[in-house]
Design a protein around this motif. Structure first.
Motif, PDB file in Angstrom:
ATOM      1  N   LEU A  47     -22.522  43.109  -6.994  1.00  0.00           N
ATOM      2  CA  LEU A  47     -23.197  41.844  -7.221  1.00  0.00           C
ATOM      3  C   LEU A  47     -23.924  41.468  -5.942  1.00  0.00           C
ATOM      4  O   LEU A  47     -23.763  42.114  -4.918  1.00  0.00           O
ATOM      5  N   VAL A  48     -24.717  40.427  -6.017  1.00  0.00           N
ATOM      6  CA  VAL A  48     -25.460  39.962  -4.844  1.00  0.00           C
ATOM      7  C   VAL A  48     -25.086  38.505  -4.608  1.00  0.00           C
ATOM      8  O   VAL A  48     -25.152  37.686  -5.522  1.00  0.00           O
ATOM      9  N   GLY A  49     -24.668  38.205  -3.385  1.00  0.00           N
ATOM     10  CA  GLY A  49     -24.452  36.819  -2.972  1.00  0.00           C
ATOM     11  C   GLY A  49     -25.765  36.304  -2.415  1.00  0.00           C
ATOM     12  O   GLY A  49     -26.422  36.994  -1.619  1.00  0.00           O
ATOM     13  N   MET A  76     -30.078  37.035   0.790  1.00  0.00           N
ATOM     14  CA  MET A  76     -29.207  37.758  -0.133  1.00  0.00           C
ATOM     15  C   MET A  76     -28.426  38.838   0.604  1.00  0.00           C
ATOM     16  O   MET A  76     -28.928  39.425   1.560  1.00  0.00           O
ATOM     17  N   GLU A  77     -27.204  39.068   0.129  1.00  0.00           N
ATOM     18  CA  GLU A  77     -26.378  40.157   0.644  1.00  0.00           C
ATOM     19  C   GLU A  77     -25.721  40.882  -0.523  1.00  0.00           C
ATOM     20  O   GLU A  77     -25.135  40.244  -1.406  1.00  0.00           O
ATOM     21  N   LYS A  78     -25.818  42.208  -0.499  1.00  0.00           N
ATOM     22  CA  LYS A  78     -25.104  43.005  -1.488  1.00  0.00           C
ATOM     23  C   LYS A  78     -23.609  42.818  -1.254  1.00  0.00           C
ATOM     24  O   LYS A  78     -23.143  42.824  -0.110  1.00  0.00           O
ATOM     25  N   SER A  79     -22.885  42.639  -2.328  1.00  0.00           N
ATOM     26  CA  SER A  79     -21.449  42.404  -2.257  1.00  0.00           C
ATOM     27  C   SER A  79     -20.769  43.147  -3.391  1.00  0.00           C
ATOM     28  O   SER A  79     -21.431  43.758  -4.233  1.00  0.00           O
ATOM     29  N   TRP A  80     -19.444  43.055  -3.404  1.00  0.00           N
ATOM     30  CA  TRP A  80     -18.659  43.731  -4.427  1.00  0.00           C
ATOM     31  C   TRP A  80     -17.603  42.788  -4.973  1.00  0.00           C
ATOM     32  O   TRP A  80     -16.912  42.122  -4.200  1.00  0.00           O
ATOM     33  N   ALA A  81     -17.489  42.753  -6.289  1.00  0.00           N
ATOM     34  CA  ALA A  81     -16.376  42.083  -6.953  1.00  0.00           C
ATOM     35  C   ALA A  81     -15.311  43.158  -7.151  1.00  0.00           C
ATOM     36  O   ALA A  81     -15.564  44.188  -7.779  1.00  0.00           O
ATOM     37  N   ILE A  82     -14.134  42.927  -6.583  1.00  0.00           N
ATOM     38  CA  ILE A  82     -13.079  43.940  -6.585  1.00  0.00           C
ATOM     39  C   ILE A  82     -11.813  43.311  -7.162  1.00  0.00           C
ATOM     40  O   ILE A  82     -11.380  42.249  -6.699  1.00  0.00           O
ATOM     41  N   PHE A  83     -11.215  43.963  -8.109  1.00  0.00           N
ATOM     42  CA  PHE A  83     -10.023  43.441  -8.770  1.00  0.00           C
ATOM     43  C   PHE A  83      -8.777  43.807  -7.961  1.00  0.00           C
ATOM     44  O   PHE A  83      -8.029  44.725  -8.313  1.00  0.00           O
ATOM     45  N   GLU A 133     -34.400  43.662  -4.376  1.00  0.00           N
ATOM     46  CA  GLU A 133     -34.246  44.495  -3.172  1.00  0.00           C
ATOM     47  C   GLU A 133     -33.588  43.638  -2.086  1.00  0.00           C
ATOM     48  O   GLU A 133     -34.068  42.561  -1.762  1.00  0.00           O
ATOM     49  N   VAL A 134     -32.477  44.134  -1.565  1.00  0.00           N
ATOM     50  CA  VAL A 134     -31.732  43.379  -0.538  1.00  0.00           C
ATOM     51  C   VAL A 134     -31.879  44.070   0.794  1.00  0.00           C
ATOM     52  O   VAL A 134     -31.810  45.253   0.905  1.00  0.00           O
TER      53      VAL A 134
END
Length: 142
Positions: free
Chosen positions: A68-70, A78-85, A141-142
């Motif tokens: 996801l992107v914050g 914008m910053e590329k990020s990760w949703a992690i369970f 594009e980030v």
């Protein structure tokens, strides 16, 4: 220096999230980035390298994850990020390993901002995650 961190802390609380598909709020998950450690601006190639290192680390958890992107509300940053369970303690450790001031955590649909290093900062409950979510057909594009 404290003033800069306080300013960033305020900005973190305004973050919106761009996703290409919805996430269920029935599960708890963390949102972590490797970009711009301690708020320093790295080059795009440095951030991409850090992001690949984070993704390799995420794979060791053997838990589902999504990109996801914050973003700032006006999408100016914008910053590329990760949703992690993963659980909150694992998420904080990951944030610390990648030198982040904070991580986000979603539990029962509520989004919280949690400091990684400053134990004096209280966890900030930011409301329903769904209100911060914007579905997009493709990531910018980030």
């Amino acid at each position: 220096m404290e003033n800069v961190i306080d300013k960033l802390w305020e900005e973190y609380q305004k973050t919106q999230f761009l996703l290409t598909q919805p996430l269920s709020s029935a599960f708890s998950f963390a949102i972590v980035t490797a970009y711009n450690p301690f708020g320093s601006q790295l080059t795009p190639s440095q951030n991409r390298l850090r992001d690949r290192q984070l993704q390799l680390k995420i794979n060791t958890f053997q838990s589902p994850y999504r990109c996801l992107v914050g973003a700032a509300p006006d999408l100016s940053y914008m910053e590329k990020s990760w949703a992690i369970f993963i659980d909150k303690d694992q998420a904080l450790e990951l944030g610390r390993e990648f030198k982040q001031h904070a991580i986000y955590y979603v539990n029962d649909g509520l989004l919280s901002l949690i400091a990684c290093f400053d134990e004096q900062k209280d966890e900030v409950v930011m409301g329903q995650f769904g209100t911060r979510l914007q579905l997009v057909s493709d990531f910018p594009e980030v």
